[in-house]
Design a protein around this motif. Structure first.
Motif, PDB file in Angstrom:
ATOM      1  N   GLY A 384       0.605  -1.400  -0.159  1.00  0.00           N
ATOM      2  CA  GLY A 384       0.054   0.494   0.207  1.00  0.00           C
ATOM      3  C   GLY A 384       0.796   1.425   0.220  1.00  0.00           C
ATOM      4  N   PHE A 385       1.949   1.313   1.023  1.00  0.00           N
ATOM      5  CA  PHE A 385       2.557   2.471   0.650  1.00  0.00           C
ATOM      6  C   PHE A 385       3.658   2.503  -0.717  1.00  0.00           C
ATOM      7  CE2 PHE A 385       6.290   4.823   2.100  1.00  0.00           C
ATOM      8  CZ  PHE A 385       6.325   5.768   2.490  1.00  0.00           C
ATOM      9  N   GLU A 393      -1.873   4.781  -6.004  1.00  0.00           N
ATOM     10  CA  GLU A 393      -2.538   3.498  -6.108  1.00  0.00           C
ATOM     11  C   GLU A 393      -2.406   2.007  -5.231  1.00  0.00           C
ATOM     12  OE1 GLU A 393      -6.154   3.549  -4.814  1.00  0.00           O
ATOM     13  OE2 GLU A 393      -6.577   4.465  -6.678  1.00  0.00           O
ATOM     14  N   SER A 394      -2.679   2.387  -4.058  1.00  0.00           N
ATOM     15  CA  SER A 394      -2.633   0.686  -2.942  1.00  0.00           C
ATOM     16  C   SER A 394      -2.866  -0.250  -3.705  1.00  0.00           C
ATOM     17  CB  SER A 394      -2.370   1.043  -2.138  1.00  0.00           C
ATOM     18  OG  SER A 394      -2.661   2.622  -1.397  1.00  0.00           O
ATOM     19  N   ALA A 395      -2.875  -0.616  -5.558  1.00  0.00           N
ATOM     20  CA  ALA A 395      -3.004  -2.436  -5.040  1.00  0.00           C
ATOM     21  C   ALA A 395      -2.456  -2.564  -6.647  1.00  0.00           C
ATOM     22  CB  ALA A 395      -4.811  -1.679  -5.564  1.00  0.00           C
ATOM     23  N   VAL A 556       8.828  -2.424  -2.682  1.00  0.00           N
ATOM     24  CA  VAL A 556       8.021  -2.190  -3.553  1.00  0.00           C
ATOM     25  C   VAL A 556       8.492  -1.108  -4.729  1.00  0.00           C
ATOM     26  CG1 VAL A 556       5.545  -1.533  -3.121  1.00  0.00           C
ATOM     27  CG2 VAL A 556       6.318  -3.149  -1.993  1.00  0.00           C
ATOM     28  N   MET A 557       8.815  -0.051  -3.823  1.00  0.00           N
ATOM     29  CA  MET A 557       8.932   0.814  -4.712  1.00  0.00           C
ATOM     30  C   MET A 557      10.109   0.928  -5.605  1.00  0.00           C
ATOM     31  SD  MET A 557       8.843   4.676  -2.069  1.00  0.00           S
ATOM     32  CE  MET A 557       9.503   3.723  -0.599  1.00  0.00           C
ATOM     33  N   GLY A 558      11.293   0.334  -5.512  1.00  0.00           N
ATOM     34  CA  GLY A 558      12.384  -0.254  -6.684  1.00  0.00           C
ATOM     35  C   GLY A 558      11.735  -1.357  -7.402  1.00  0.00           C
ATOM     36  N   ILE A 559      10.688  -2.042  -6.926  1.00  0.00           N
ATOM     37  CA  ILE A 559       9.588  -2.821  -8.264  1.00  0.00           C
ATOM     38  C   ILE A 559       9.001  -1.796  -9.533  1.00  0.00           C
ATOM     39  CG2 ILE A 559       7.986  -4.169  -8.448  1.00  0.00           C
ATOM     40  CD1 ILE A 559       8.958  -5.887  -6.250  1.00  0.00           C
ATOM     41  N   ALA A 560       8.242  -0.710  -8.711  1.00  0.00           N
ATOM     42  CA  ALA A 560       7.720   0.143  -9.250  1.00  0.00           C
ATOM     43  C   ALA A 560       8.212   0.940 -10.425  1.00  0.00           C
ATOM     44  CB  ALA A 560       6.265   0.925  -8.253  1.00  0.00           C
ATOM     45  N   TRP A 910      10.227  -0.133   7.635  1.00  0.00           N
ATOM     46  CA  TRP A 910      10.594   0.867   8.211  1.00  0.00           C
ATOM     47  C   TRP A 910       9.722   2.173   8.464  1.00  0.00           C
ATOM     48  CZ3 TRP A 910      10.322   5.195   4.909  1.00  0.00           C
ATOM     49  CH2 TRP A 910      10.582   4.815   3.381  1.00  0.00           C
ATOM     50  N   ALA A 911       8.740   1.589   6.874  1.00  0.00           N
ATOM     51  CA  ALA A 911       7.511   2.562   6.905  1.00  0.00           C
ATOM     52  C   ALA A 911       6.066   2.325   7.347  1.00  0.00           C
ATOM     53  CB  ALA A 911       7.394   3.145   5.521  1.00  0.00           C
ATOM     54  N   THR A 912       5.795   0.766   7.202  1.00  0.00           N
ATOM     55  CA  THR A 912       4.306   0.211   7.806  1.00  0.00           C
ATOM     56  C   THR A 912       4.620  -0.264   9.142  1.00  0.00           C
ATOM     57  OG1 THR A 912       5.171  -1.626   6.871  1.00  0.00           O
ATOM     58  CG2 THR A 912       3.824   0.422   5.009  1.00  0.00           C
ATOM     59  N   ASN A 913       5.601  -0.865   9.477  1.00  0.00           N
ATOM     60  CA  ASN A 913       6.084  -1.486  10.700  1.00  0.00           C
ATOM     61  C   ASN A 913       5.452  -3.848  10.015  1.00  0.00           C
ATOM     62  OD1 ASN A 913       4.874   0.668  12.769  1.00  0.00           O
ATOM     63  ND2 ASN A 913       7.189  -0.124  12.636  1.00  0.00           N
ATOM     64  N   CYS A 914       5.810  -4.144   9.437  1.00  0.00           N
ATOM     65  CA  CYS A 914       5.780  -4.987   8.460  1.00  0.00           C
ATOM     66  C   CYS A 914       6.217  -5.798   9.260  1.00  0.00           C
ATOM     67  CB  CYS A 914       5.739  -5.064   7.655  1.00  0.00           C
ATOM     68  SG  CYS A 914       4.814  -6.478   6.860  1.00  0.00           S
ATOM     69  N   PRO A 915       6.379  -6.691   9.981  1.00  0.00           N
ATOM     70  CA  PRO A 915       7.469  -7.501  10.455  1.00  0.00           C
ATOM     71  C   PRO A 915       8.332  -8.324   8.541  1.00  0.00           C
ATOM     72  CG  PRO A 915       5.228  -8.324  11.573  1.00  0.00           C
ATOM     73  CD  PRO A 915       5.121  -7.392  10.163  1.00  0.00           C
ATOM     74  N   GLU A 916       9.570  -8.270   9.793  1.00  0.00           N
ATOM     75  CA  GLU A 916      10.913  -8.550   9.134  1.00  0.00           C
ATOM     76  C   GLU A 916      10.739 -10.375   9.458  1.00  0.00           C
ATOM     77  OE1 GLU A 916      14.480  -7.349   7.025  1.00  0.00           O
ATOM     78  OE2 GLU A 916      15.059  -7.617   9.354  1.00  0.00           O
TER      79      GLU A 916
END
Length: 956
Positions: A384-385, A393-395, A556-560, A910-916
């Protein structure tokens, strides 16, 4: 009268048209039995006849399989041609004159059918397929009344059944060797587990000369569905008989969102049959959706609400009103004592959009704060971020069907054959047609071994180095001249592009410089980048192996960035496609489950958006974001957060650092859990409210394509209430009124308040079948492909993606890196699949390790291994496998006993707290007994079962 049929608009869903549609834009006109018809060029005569409502008998043909021409029942006469060609393998021609019925054709068909019947048991009255048997139907259709050949000669009537598979039986005595099962296994599923062995009379269907359970069969059910007799038959039908009615609904497992016909006998579910009209699955399925539905009626289902004052006390069974009032009183008491922000809730990615919407509404309007979060936090929040920042768009951007136009496919941190198997089958079809495959994953996944492909690239990078890899790929694209400059000039922000370009061409991002970090040969990376960037259409698919990292959002930004640089956005066959893990992860995010966003990704600080919700809901909403899940845990341990409502999530098993989670839950003064089973989280609950399965409710799910699918009630809720009704009743008990008569009314409210859902309604869903948001005035029937002409943020935004090594690294104390994933037969924390016969394939989680690491430690298959990290310890059995790199170990997380999350740390994105989850430094050594944690788990589990039994006894 001339009939014209277009394959794009003519969808005769319940009728098998014999052969697949032609996708030609050109049409031809012919006459069949005097009926003039126009069909696309390349259409078979058999399909053209079916479109004209002229039924030609068939046995080997099916419209999801390529024409085969073996049964000869579909023979026809064509003016000007000799003999009786098979209509399934004969393409139409302009001016063709076809005759499907006359005495000669009828005699030929009866003779063919007579030969089939001569080696087939005549036990129709006792056969489980009686009433649903194509052989039986075709015998009637051709007028067969007598069989001249008896059973005195050679036959196959004594062939032994194969009952090894828990879900279906193979009875070769009923087999007519039509090859439909073999072709379905290859063409539809892509496994090629079945073959025809022998020739002539000795021909037989074989699973590699093994029984089905020991073969390469993945139990997708394609062969069972294809079989025209009872040779391959569901055990549920054998036991219960033929179903009498059906309801179309949506699977509640992974993010593919397959449509099924739930076939019933009264209120009993007999079988789930993949629905041909399902836009996501197009009539295919996997072992979970097809067969693993028994959990819905499992004896462990919670059927009565239960309460207790302390988690050290036994449960007391009570009625709904008592339980809801008890929960409301405790939550209000906590807020009175500790303040408005001392409670919150967690929505479910397994519940419907409507149910998730109500939970976040309850928290914002009823609790008076924004302390709402969802399990998407721990899986796809970086999606999403990252996509919001770059594409607006987050999708995901495409349909699954779009992959059939891809020429190169980059799969990063995903294992589609296990986690998204129906999509994987579609992808494998495209790979067999010549598309190139590039897989970036620490583990050698099954997709790399797709039969009949032209080769693939495997980039076996070290866990935690995704960003280094994506930067290296992009470096090659830019420095070797593979950029799509026209796309960049017209569609992307120039300043952002130039800043990114200067960053990415720096030699520190080259494959050679990054080789030390990733462990992947630089030339292999360069060739993969060239193959992807030079392909006319390049598609990227990624999973939790991308997002569950400390740099998940960066990746995710790198993929975009890579998609923008190569112009692979805005048409079919390309795009950035996150493979969502659970059935409604996308929907849970869409519905405003995050603490900073209202439904439709509208920020809580947006005055205009917030005002619309305030006017509709009749309350003043908090303008400040609430607590995320990790913040809730930390605040609970600190004594500042004291109450929680958890719907349909088992956070005590699924979230990282189990000891920390359990400490937080133990510190709560009120935990309300709503679920279908007594799960690990419920062990810390004060109120347990029975949940409902997808079979017991109406609503919608949104899959990984942004596709909104209807969920339709198949049977009554076992506890009397669907989840949306429970949430509404709890809200009413708290004093905030929620009064809905049906989930369609909730969707109407969602559409009113959420711009991307503005045109969605149940009426439209019934008419169209499914809708991909955004659906609004500009896109009244939805948006299959995103960003065709522009981006919601105007121009595509390149982002600087500096590679920052994770803090979780191999050390002398913890020399191995643990990564995790899923397996085909199990789902998420296993609450559903562990209560089905899917246990036959994967009854425990295992630790995979490379032979070098095993030899160094003296480890062999099935040895007990102690696994320790800086967070904790657990024990798993060993599986020695060269699918892993030396220095990397792997396990699944489907069984509570394994305690995989006991050892995962609390490091996060770092941005969303999604666990590693995907990088944990561990040590592995042989041990002789289960761990202390597992022994404690087993003892606690036994105690909880005893308390549950006591409560049930007291209720009776």
């Amino acid at each position: 009268m001339l009939k014209h049929f277009d394959p794009r608009t003519d969808i005769r869903i319940d009728k098998d048209l014999g052969t697949p549609p032609s996708r030609s834009e050109n049409t031809v006109e012919l006459s069949i039995d005097g009926v003039r018809i126009q069909v696309p060029e390349g259409t078979s005569v058999l399909r053209a006849a079916a479109l004209a409502d002229i039924n030609i008998p068939k046995l080997c043909a099916s419209d999801n399989l390529d024409a085969f021409g073996s049964c000869r029942l579909c023979a026809v006469q064509i003016e000007g041609r000799r003999g009786y060609p098979a209509s399934c393998t004969t393409p139409v021609e302009d001016g063709m004159q076809v005759q499907t019925q006359n005495d000669d054709i009828a005699k030929l068909r009866r003779n063919v059918m007579e030969l089939y019947i001569s080696d087939h048991p005549l036990d129709c009255l006792t056969c489980p397929a009686n009433g649903d048997c194509e052989l039986q139907d075709m015998a009637g259709a051709v007028g067969l009344r007598d069989v001249r050949y008896g059973f005195d000669g050679e036959n196959h009537l004594s062939a032994e059944k194969d009952t090894s598979n828990p879900y279906f039986t193979f009875d070769p005595s009923k087999c007519i060797v039509c090859s439909r099962c073999v072709r379905a296994c290859g063409e539809v599923q892509g496994t090629f587990a079945l073959t025809i062995d022998g020739r002539g009379f000795d021909s037989k269907v074989s699973a590699g000369n093994l029984d089905f359970m020991d073969s390469e069969c993945v139990s997708c059910g394609a062969c069972v569905q294809a079989c025209p007799t009872s040779t391959l038959m569901e055990n549920s039908v054998i036991e219960m008989g033929q179903p009498e009615h059906s309801t179309v609904t949506t699977c509640a497992y992974c993010g593919v969102g397959c449509s099924f016909k739930a076939e019933m006998k009264g209120d009993q579910l007999v079988r789930m049959v993949p629905y041909k009209g399902g836009d996501a699955n197009q009539g295919h399925s996997c072992v979970k959706g097809r067969f693993a539905f028994g959990y819905a009626t499992h004896k462990d289902r919670i059927k009565t609400p239960m309460i207790r004052d302390s988690i050290n006390e036994p449960w007391r069974e009570v009625d709904w009103d008592t339980a809801l009032q008890f929960a409301a009183d405790k939550l209000k008491a906590v807020q009175a004592k500790h303040g408005r922000n001392s409670i919150g809730g967690i929505t479910s990615s397994r519940c419907t959009n409507e149910e998730t919407y109500l939970v976040q509404k309850l928290i914002r309007a009823g609790f008076g704060n924004n302390n709402t979060d969802t399990c998407a936090r721990v899986c796809h929040s970086p999606t999403g971020f990252g996509l919001k920042m770059t594409l607006g768009e987050s999708a995901g951007t495409q349909t699954f069907d779009s992959v059939r136009h891809a020429d190169a496919v980059l799969v990063i941190g995903a294992n589609p054959t296990d986690a998204h198997p129906v999509f994987a089958s579609a992808l494998r079809r495209r790979l067999r047609q010549g598309a190139r495959l590039i897989v970036a994953d620490p583990r050698e996944i099954d997709l790399l071994n797709t039969p009949h492909t032209q080769g693939s690239h495997h980039l076996p990078l070290r866990p935690g180095t995704n960003v280094a890899m994506i930067n290296a790929l992009a470096h090659v694209v830019v420095t070797e001249g593979f950029e799509d400059l026209d796309f960049i000039q017209g569609r992307c922000d120039k300043a952002a592009y130039h800043a990114w370009r200067a960053f990415i061409i720096d030699p520190r991002n080259s494959p050679e410089a990054m080789q030390q970090a990733t462990g992947v040969d630089a030339e292999r990376v360069r060739q993969a980048a060239r193959d992807f960037a030079s392909a006319p259409n390049g598609a990227i698919f990624y999973g939790l192996g991308v997002t569950e990292h400390s740099q998940g959002s960066t990746m995710v930004m790198g993929i975009a960035n890579l998609a923008l640089a190569t112009g692979n956005i805005g048409r079919e066959g390309v795009g950035v496609n996150p493979l969502r893990g659970q059935n409604n992860v996308q929907g849970a995010c869409d519905m405003g489950s995050f603490p900073h966003e209202l439904p439709g990704y509208q920020h809580v600080s947006d005055v205009a958006a917030r005002s619309r919700f305030e006017d509709k809901w009749g309350v003043t909403l908090d303008q400040h974001p609430g607590l995320r899940i990790p913040n809730m845990f930390d605040a609970a341990i600190a004594g500042q957060f004291k109450g929680m409502y958890v719907q349909g999530e088992d956070i005590a098993q699924s979230d990282p650092n189990t000891q920390h989670v359990e400490a937080a839950l133990r510190a709560l003064e009120c935990l309300v859990v709503q679920d279908i089973f007594l799960n690990e989280t419920a062990k810390f609950a004060h109120v347990l409210l029975p949940g409902s399965t997808f079979l017991e409710k109406d609503g919608t799910f949104t899959n990984a394509e942004r596709r909104i699918n209807r969920v339709r009630r198949v049977m009554p809720p076992v506890a009397g209430m669907a989840d949306w009704e429970v949430t509404a009743a709890l809200s009413n008990a708290l004093g905030y009124p929620m009064n809905y008569a049906h989930p369609s009314e909730i969707m109407d409210e969602i559409a009113e308040l959420t711009p991307s859902f503005a045109g969605v309604s149940y009426d439209k869903l019934e008419r169209l079948g499914s809708i991909q948001w955004p659906c609004n005035d500009a896109n009244p029937e939805g948006t299959p492909t995103m960003h065709v002409d522009n981006f919601p943020i105007g121009k595509g935004q390149f982002a600087i993606t500096e590679y920052v090594p994770t803090d979780e690294r191999a050390t002398a104390r913890f020399p191995l890196l643990l990564t995790t994933g899923r397996i085909l037969s199990q789902y998420n924390v296993g609450a559903q699949t562990r209560r089905t016969d899917n246990q036959s394939w994967h009854s425990e989680d295992l630790l995979e390790l490379h032979p070098e690491d095993a030899q160094l430690r003296g480890i062999k298959d099935n040895d007990w291994l102690g696994i320790s990290s800086r967070a904790g310890t657990t024990v798993l059995r060993a599986r020695v496998s060269d699918r892993m790199l030396p220095g990397v170990v792997y396990t699944t997380f489907h069984h509570p006993f394994s305690g995989a999350n006991v050892i995962t740390t609390d490091a996060s994105d770092w941005a969303t707290n999604c666990p590693e989850y995907k990088v944990t430094a561990v040590q592995v050594e042989k041990v002789s007994q289960p761990s202390e944690w597992q022994q404690s788990f087993e003892a606690n589990d036994r105690r909880q079962r005893e308390l549950r039994a006591m409560a049930s006894a007291a209720g009776k």
